[in-house]
Design a protein around this motif. Structure first.
Motif, PDB file in Angstrom:
ATOM      1  N   SER A   3       0.853  -1.195   0.000  1.00  0.00           N
ATOM      2  CA  SER A   3       0.000   0.000   0.000  1.00  0.00           C
ATOM      3  C   SER A   3       0.883   1.237   0.000  1.00  0.00           C
ATOM      4  O   SER A   3       2.109   1.139   0.100  1.00  0.00           O
ATOM      5  CB  SER A   3      -0.831   0.076   1.282  1.00  0.00           C
ATOM      6  N   GLY A   4       0.206   2.378  -0.012  1.00  0.00           N
ATOM      7  CA  GLY A   4       0.929   3.634   0.182  1.00  0.00           C
ATOM      8  C   GLY A   4       1.521   3.682   1.582  1.00  0.00           C
ATOM      9  O   GLY A   4       0.995   3.089   2.524  1.00  0.00           O
TER      10      GLY A   4
ATOM     11  N   CYS B  81      -1.522   8.030   6.730  1.00  0.00           N
ATOM     12  CA  CYS B  81      -1.243   7.912   5.301  1.00  0.00           C
ATOM     13  C   CYS B  81      -1.570   9.252   4.650  1.00  0.00           C
ATOM     14  O   CYS B  81      -2.702   9.728   4.737  1.00  0.00           O
ATOM     15  CB  CYS B  81      -2.076   6.796   4.685  1.00  0.00           C
TER      16      CYS B  81
ATOM     17  N   ARG C 195      -5.359  10.107   3.795  1.00  0.00           N
ATOM     18  CA  ARG C 195      -6.249   9.127   3.165  1.00  0.00           C
ATOM     19  C   ARG C 195      -6.225   7.876   4.044  1.00  0.00           C
ATOM     20  O   ARG C 195      -5.321   7.722   4.878  1.00  0.00           O
ATOM     21  CB  ARG C 195      -5.806   8.798   1.743  1.00  0.00           C
ATOM     22  N   PRO C 196      -7.198   6.995   3.863  1.00  0.00           N
ATOM     23  CA  PRO C 196      -7.194   5.808   4.725  1.00  0.00           C
ATOM     24  C   PRO C 196      -5.978   4.939   4.433  1.00  0.00           C
ATOM     25  O   PRO C 196      -5.566   4.798   3.279  1.00  0.00           O
ATOM     26  CB  PRO C 196      -8.474   5.065   4.336  1.00  0.00           C
ATOM     27  N   CYS C 197      -5.418   4.362   5.481  1.00  0.00           N
ATOM     28  CA  CYS C 197      -4.333   3.394   5.296  1.00  0.00           C
ATOM     29  C   CYS C 197      -4.956   2.038   4.987  1.00  0.00           C
ATOM     30  O   CYS C 197      -6.124   1.800   5.289  1.00  0.00           O
ATOM     31  CB  CYS C 197      -3.492   3.275   6.561  1.00  0.00           C
ATOM     32  N   ASN C 198      -4.189   1.151   4.401  1.00  0.00           N
ATOM     33  CA  ASN C 198      -4.668  -0.207   4.141  1.00  0.00           C
ATOM     34  C   ASN C 198      -3.827  -1.199   4.924  1.00  0.00           C
ATOM     35  O   ASN C 198      -2.818  -0.830   5.511  1.00  0.00           O
ATOM     36  CB  ASN C 198      -4.639  -0.466   2.638  1.00  0.00           C
TER      37      ASN C 198
HETATM   38  C1  LIG Z   1      -6.191   2.198   0.467  1.00  0.00           C
HETATM   39  O1  LIG Z   1      -7.120   1.649  -0.445  1.00  0.00           O
HETATM   40  C2  LIG Z   1      -8.077   2.594  -0.936  1.00  0.00           C
HETATM   41  C3  LIG Z   1      -9.061   1.822  -1.803  1.00  0.00           C
HETATM   42  O2  LIG Z   1      -8.386   1.078  -2.772  1.00  0.00           O
HETATM   43  C4  LIG Z   1      -7.350   3.708  -1.683  1.00  0.00           C
HETATM   44  O3  LIG Z   1      -8.280   4.663  -2.122  1.00  0.00           O
HETATM   45  C5  LIG Z   1      -6.358   4.357  -0.756  1.00  0.00           C
HETATM   46  O4  LIG Z   1      -5.613   5.340  -1.453  1.00  0.00           O
HETATM   47  C6  LIG Z   1      -5.403   3.321  -0.194  1.00  0.00           C
HETATM   48  N1  LIG Z   1      -4.522   3.948   0.770  1.00  0.00           N
HETATM   49  C7  LIG Z   1      -3.213   3.780   0.730  1.00  0.00           C
HETATM   50  C8  LIG Z   1      -2.429   4.465   1.784  1.00  0.00           C
HETATM   51  O5  LIG Z   1      -2.643   3.089  -0.095  1.00  0.00           O
END
Ligand SMILES: *[C@@H]1O[C@H](CO)[C@@H](O)[C@H](O)[C@H]1NC(C)=O
Ligand SMILES: *[C@@H]1O[C@H](CO)[C@@H](O)[C@H](O)[C@H]1NC(C)=O
Ligand SMILES: *[C@@H]1O[C@H](CO)[C@@H](O)[C@H](O)[C@H]1NC(C)=O
Ligand SMILES: *[C@@H]1O[C@H](CO)[C@@H](O)[C@H](O)[C@H]1NC(C)=O
Length: 373
Positions: free
Chosen positions: A124-125, A152, A166-169
């Motif tokens: 992820s990011g 994030c 933005r949300p973390c994954n």
């Molecule tokens: C996490 O997943 C969502 C949905 O795919 C995406 O919009 C968001 O940018 C992601 N966050 C990171 C930190 O990768």
């Protein structure tokens, strides 16, 4: 670990000493037939990473940032080792944690952990993880004191303040330092500019450090969140500690790395430091370190950047992790909430903030694994 002295001007490594709950450490014993909970084998990959923190936080990087050898070498040169020079005039007035009071540079009981993580490679990011200080998340909002908090940033979010989040994954976050901030900057070397009409030596060294990054070896930073930790009960399992390879004290690490780098510099430089010739927090010693690493003129605008190759710097930074017979540092044991215990090679693990030990037991129902407390 998110750094950008010239790009955005804040760092996000833990910015103060956190209190650590010392609990009686009982290391859970796993049943002999225990099968470990592991990331999806189709995507699993082992990565060797490093992180500097207070010993009491432990080697298992739950909600922490780690980096590969190049990535941590760069963080160290950009933000930590430079601080006695950068902070001489204490002019850091930018948002975010202040590197001049960063306990990862100055704090007591610091260690450098080398661990191998087995990760799900669908990254992820990156999340910037920090110790919460005075209830304030460095990226805005509230958090619980003394615990790590991860944020994030939205793409381009660092350009504004407070940054957009933005949300973390749950998969491990990844960022390449070179792509993010190295490309356009250091390869021009240290120049006068409207923003920096008279760069200080410390500012020039930072430019020189960026210049050592290459597209082929750009430095990797990772974030491994609790939400994906295989050692937690339930939830996603996207990373685990395959091995804690070695823990060394930060003071030994700096000494061994410093000696190795300074060997490449002009001996007169250190000789001129007098009683500070082995004082790793003195501006004199630090100047000599950067002159050796980046060349004697790298501290001046338009000065030539030379010094050690990236490969040589990496070898020097990794030397403390060699055996003592090869000049490495003594291995420390992992911290376990008030007691020390031998290095772990697998789960179960203790939560680094002093949580309960967890034993992973095979679930009879599903044939998968669940964690029992
Ligand atoms: C996490 O997943 C969502 C949905 O795919 C995406 O919009 C968001 O940018 C992601 N966050 C990171 C930190 O990768
Ligand atoms: C990672 O390393 C561990 C132990 O060293 C090993 O058991 C595991 O199979 C490795 N995982 C991968 C994906 O190579
Ligand atoms: C600190 O400030 C003084 C005076 O402005 C300057 O000469 C010196 O180079 C500065 N030192 C650093 C390390 O920036
Ligand atoms: C090392 O240098 C720092 C900064 O100049 C100084 O405060 C400290 O007292 C020195 N330590 C020793 C042991 O001389």
């Amino acid at each position: 670990m998110f750094t950008a002295i010239f790009v955005v001007g804040f760092a996000t490594q833990p910015a103060t000493l956190a209190t650590f709950a010392t609990q009686p450490a009982t290391v859970a014993t796993a049943p002999a037939d225990q099968v470990l909970r592991r990331p999806d084998t189709r995507f699993a990959r082992n990565i060797t990473v490093f992180h500097v923190n207070q010993h009491s936080f432990g080697a298992v990087p739950v909600n922490m940032n780690t980096a590969d050898l190049t990535g941590d070498l760069f963080f160290d040169l950009l933000e930590v080792l430079i601080s006695p020079l950068l902070c001489q005039n204490h002019s850091h007035k930018l948002p975010g944690p202040d590197p001049c009071t960063n306990p990862e540079a100055m704090g007591a009981d610091l260690v450098v952990n080398k661990v191998t993580l087995e990760v799900d490679s669908r990254f992820s990011g990156y999340a910037a993880c920090n110790v919460c200080v005075e209830g304030q998340d460095p990226f805005g909002g509230y958090c619980e004191d003394g615990k790590y908090i991860c944020d994030c940033l939205a793409t381009g979010g660092a350009a504004s303040w407070p940054p957009k989040l933005r949300p973390c994954n749950t998969t491990v976050g990844f960022e390449e330092v070179y792509s993010l901030m190295g490309k356009g900057i250091g390869h021009k070397g240290c120049r006068r500019s409207p923003q920096l009409p008279s760069p200080t030596p410390a500012q020039c060294y930072v430019e020189g450090v960026f210049g050592k990054l290459t597209a082929a070896d750009g430095g990797a930073w990772y974030s491994s969140l609790e939400a994906g930790f295989c050692g937690e009960e339930g939830g996603d399992c996207t990373w685990r500690v395959a091995s804690v390879d070695k823990i060394v004290s930060r003071s030994c690490h700096v000494r061994v790395f410093g000696e190795e780098v300074q060997r490449a510099g002009a001996p007169e430089c250190l000789d001129a430091c007098g009683k500070d010739r082995t004082n790793v927090t003195s501006p004199c010693w630090v100047s000599c370190l950067y002159k050796a690493a980046l060349g004697p003129d790298a501290g001046h605008p338009d000065g030539k950047v030379g010094g050690l190759s990236l490969e040589a710097l990496k070898q020097a930074w990794a030397k403390p992790f060699l055996g003592e017979e090869s000049g490495g540092c003594p291995a420390l044991e992992e911290w376990a909430g008030g007691q020390r215990r031998p290095l772990l090679n697998s789960l179960p693990v203790l939560s680094p903030w002093g949580g309960r030990p967890r034993t992973l037991l095979p679930s009879r129902a599903a044939g998968t694994l669940v964690a029992a407390l």
